[in-house]
Design an enzyme around this catalytic site. Structure first.
Site, PDB file in Angstrom:
ATOM      1  N   HIS A   1       0.807  -1.210   0.000  1.00 12.77           N
ATOM      2  CA  HIS A   1       0.000   0.000   0.000  1.00 12.77           C
ATOM      3  C   HIS A   1       0.843   1.265   0.000  1.00 12.77           C
ATOM      4  O   HIS A   1       0.356   2.330  -0.406  1.00 12.77           O
ATOM      5  CB  HIS A   1      -0.972  -0.031   1.177  1.00 12.77           C
ATOM      6  CG  HIS A   1      -2.139  -0.922   0.944  1.00 12.77           C
ATOM      7  ND1 HIS A   1      -3.416  -0.586   1.289  1.00 12.77           N
ATOM      8  CD2 HIS A   1      -2.223  -2.146   0.362  1.00 12.77           C
ATOM      9  CE1 HIS A   1      -4.245  -1.562   0.949  1.00 12.77           C
ATOM     10  NE2 HIS A   1      -3.527  -2.520   0.389  1.00 12.77           N
TER      11      HIS A   1
ATOM     12  N   HIS B   1      -1.951 -12.745  -2.281  1.00 13.79           N
ATOM     13  CA  HIS B   1      -2.989 -13.479  -1.560  1.00 13.79           C
ATOM     14  C   HIS B   1      -2.547 -14.885  -1.158  1.00 13.79           C
ATOM     15  O   HIS B   1      -3.336 -15.634  -0.573  1.00 13.79           O
ATOM     16  CB  HIS B   1      -4.260 -13.527  -2.401  1.00 13.79           C
ATOM     17  CG  HIS B   1      -4.877 -12.177  -2.584  1.00 13.79           C
ATOM     18  ND1 HIS B   1      -6.044 -11.979  -3.281  1.00 13.79           N
ATOM     19  CD2 HIS B   1      -4.485 -10.950  -2.151  1.00 13.79           C
ATOM     20  CE1 HIS B   1      -6.346 -10.695  -3.275  1.00 13.79           C
ATOM     21  NE2 HIS B   1      -5.399 -10.047  -2.601  1.00 13.79           N
TER      22      HIS B   1
END
Length: 730
Positions: free
Chosen positions: A101, A269
């Protein structure tokens, strides 16, 4: 893609969906009007940076015991803290999300965002819904930052910690380059105009049926997101086509192709989980607006909730794989092994759960490994199965783990280093030897001798090329530089290659003539240096013609890039839609033309006086675009174009001239008439007249126009010109 959060592209980087918008959009003061405002203390050129002016982050980074630093970070991964326990006893997934992020705000449209300045520490990013609870990740890192001090920037630490996290869980890493520089105040970046965050139900920025496109230079699909809404476009999990469209659009605007998108999504993920254990209204607010006693913490702040794992970030709850702290192929194996049904998390978010999963495919509970819980997929994950192109890539990665390993490692490296610019800026022992096309490689150049430079400049001035032509060619080459991601600039001489040689702003026919002649005259000097030196020679002549002697001491030693070293498509966002310095505007936009000039000046690293001097000087030199309606004359405001003078400012501020808009121009072009006779004297654009209408710019223009001001103007112009020419000279 970290789902804790979640062709329409191209065209004008400032086009919107109707109406005139500000380049700022919503600011921190809009979101948090009661927050302490420190802007007043940075007025008058005061810096917010507490470090010495000559402090060099790259040099400091190279003094670090790199192996010891990595060892300390690795030890932190499993050093479980009671105040914020680690899911599965390992902070690795949390830190991967933090690094992702930090880097994932990068966008190709203007090169802004990204990890290279540590902006995640400041509003609005520190309080975006998508960055929920990353305040704790940064605070977990504080003891390491404190130990190594200024020798490791927060910006470097974020990315390096993400790398170490991947390595600590057996994942592949391509390399690391340090040397990023911290800032100490929020950067001014256009993040959008919406008045609500994504978690307040605001719709997606793309609605094809309504002709609504994603506003350039934005890349995220909704305000407060890094990429896309993981529940689906506008929260609709059934819009499979729209989900793939949103992913493809946003990732492409962040410099990723389909393969990189799939690799990043699957690789990210492979680790960790989503958090949606309780409704979000049970939690506290974002850090920037929270109470002083919380000391910069927000969201989950109640000790009992934290202890019990009652944490909500995206609202989705669950892990993607049965081994959330171990790299492997489980993500694709489960994605294709099972059919999935739509369910809701405890927080009410839409997610997908495998139907009748085998016990061995269940995930451990994040806080109690003796318990097993179902894995999940988000609507964004399901797109890798639903979309035909994504599915082909996903099936290949499912069947070839080595291919996934390599693709993820490379894509992660690109994600976390894309905004660092040329490879020459990378520091440290883990910089990959391989040159990558997205790094815009340039061969090493050689510095020509003073005599060769002098001889070349003499030949140029005897070549028949005009001052205007030479200055415009040099500007076209150098002014592509963006200090946001350090792309562009004169190094490499890509102005002679596609696509830059054909950009309308560069007057291609004239540019081709100039470059051909310079190539003929340059001898052993690189084309990159020749273009810049020719511009310098032209300015020195133009000043001399005005009765002044100046030296334009640009640097040399640039190399020349080849077509093979140039990813032409990736340079398209650098094409000027507007360039106020050359008085160029492709077509009227939703942003005022003068705002676009200021934006370009910011990307070039210019101060207000430098911007003002460059505009006035280039007008006096006649270095304006031929694509202006009135040919080469508009905005020049001098009777002696090609002579470097302060005529632009003198004539603009002359009270004997009255300005009227040219009706058919749509408030873009103006004519200046003699107040007494009505005779037309000058033509101008918005980017000319703003230097007389804006009070701050007028004050500076008056300094350059007053008696004795020409010397100050010349000094400022030459300094600013040299800054632009040498920008990107790493």
């Amino acid at each position: 893609m970290d789902a804790e959060t979640g062709s329409i592209s191209g065209g004008c980087p400032f086009s919107g969906n109707g109406g005139t918008r500000s380049l700022l959009g919503r600011t921190n003061r809009d979101w948090w009007p009661d927050a302490l405002q420190l802007d007043i203390l940075t007025q008058d050129g005061k810096s917010a940076n507490p470090l010495d002016e000559d402090f060099n982050y790259a040099e400091a980074f190279n003094t670090v015991d790199y192996n010891a630093l990595k060892a300390d970070i690795k030890a932190l991964m499993t050093d479980d803290q009671e105040w914020w326990p680690a899911d599965y006893g390992h902070y690795g997934p949390f830190f991967i999300r933090m690094a992702w992020h930090a880097a994932g705000t990068y966008r190709t449209g203007d090169g802004r965002g990204g990890a290279s300045s540590g902006q995640q520490r400041f509003a609005p990013l520190n309080s975006w819904p998508d960055n929920g609870n990353l305040d704790k990740a940064r605070r977990l890192l504080w003891p390491i930052k404190q130990k190594y001090g200024k020798n490791i920037s927060w910006a470097d630490l974020f990315v390096l910690t993400g790398n170490v996290a991947i390595e600590s869980m057996g994942g592949p890493v391509f390399g690391f380059g340090g040397g990023r520089e911290d800032v100490f105040e929020p950067e001014t970046v256009y993040w959008g105009t919406e008045e609500q965050w994504v978690d307040q139900g605001v719709e997606t920025r793309i609605i094809p049926d309504e002709g609504k496109a994603l506003d350039n230079p934005l890349a995220a699909i909704q305000m407060g997101l890094i990429y896309v809404n993981p529940e689906g476009p506008g929260g609709n999990p059934h819009d499979a086509e729209g989900m793939a469209r949103d992913m493809r659009e946003t990732f492409s605007r962040m410099a990723m192709n389909d393969e990189e998108t799939v690799a990043l999504t699957a690789g990210g993920h492979a680790f960790g989980k989503c958090h949606g254990a309780v409704p979000a209204d049970q939690l506290s607010g974002a850090p920037e607006g929270e109470a002083l006693a919380l000391q910069g913490f927000g969201w989950a702040t109640d000790a009992d909730q934290i202890r019990d794992g009652h944490i909500t970030t995206s609202g989705i709850e669950g892990a993607w794989t049965p081994n959330p702290t171990q790299w492997g192929g489980d993500y694709f194996r489960l994605l294709f092994k099972y059919e999935y049904e739509l369910t809701e998390s405890p927080a009410g978010a839409k997610q997908w759960t495998p139907i009748n999963p085998d016990p061995e495919d269940m995930a451990p509970d994040a806080r109690d490994p003796s318990k097993k819980v179902p894995t999940i997929m988000t609507t964004a994950d399901m797109a890798l199965k639903r979309d035909p192109e994504y599915r082909k890539i996903s099936e290949r990665f499912r069947d070839d783990q080595a291919a996934l390993d390599d693709a993820f490692a490379r894509a992660w490296f690109k994600l976390t280093h894309r905004d660092m610019g040329p490879k020459a800026r990378y520091q440290g022992p883990e910089v990959p030897a391989e040159d990558l096309i997205w790094q815009d490689p340039v061969p090493e150049g050689s510095v020509p001798s003073d005599s060769d430079v002098s001889s070349f400049k003499s030949k140029v001035m005897d070549s028949g090329l005009s001052v205007s032509e030479l200055v415009k060619a040099a500007w076209a080459s150098a002014s592509t530089y963006r200090n946001s991601d350090h792309r562009g600039g004169a190094n490499g001489a890509r102005v002679r290659l596609a696509p830059q040689k054909d950009w309308a702003a560069n007057d291609p026919q004239e540019l081709s003539k100039v470059l051909s002649k310079l190539d003929e005259l340059r001898g052993g000097i690189s084309m990159a240096d020749a273009i810049v030196l020719a511009g310098a020679a032209a300015i020195e002549k133009a000043a001399k013609d005005g009765g002044h002697s100046v030296s334009v001491n640009v640097s040399t030693g640039r190399g020349d890039a080849t077509d093979e070293q140039t990813d032409a498509e990736s340079f398209e966002p650098l094409e000027p839609f507007a360039d106020g310095f050359r008085n160029y505007l492709k077509t009227k936009a939703s942003v005022k033309t003068e705002d676009m000039m200021v934006d370009k000046a910011h990307l070039l690293g210019l101060s207000i006086p430098e911007m003002t001097a460059l505009v006035g000087g280039m007008r006096a030199l006649g270095a304006v675009s031929k694509h202006a309606k009135h040919g080469n004359s508009i905005g020049v405001l001098t009777d002696r174009p090609g002579t470097l003078s302060n005529d632009f400012f003198v004539n603009l501020l002359d009270m004997g001239t009255k300005w009227d808009v040219v009706d058919e121009s749509g408030d873009e072009e103006f004519v200046g008439k003699d107040r007494k006779t009505g005779e037309e004297r000058w033509t101008a654009t918005r980017t000319d007249l703003v230097f007389g209408s804006n009070s701050q710019l007028r004050a500076i223009s008056e300094v350059f126009a007053e008696n004795g001001g020409e010397e100050k103007f010349l000094k400022t112009f030459v300094s600013a010109w040299t800054k632009v020419m040498d920008a990107g000279r790493f």
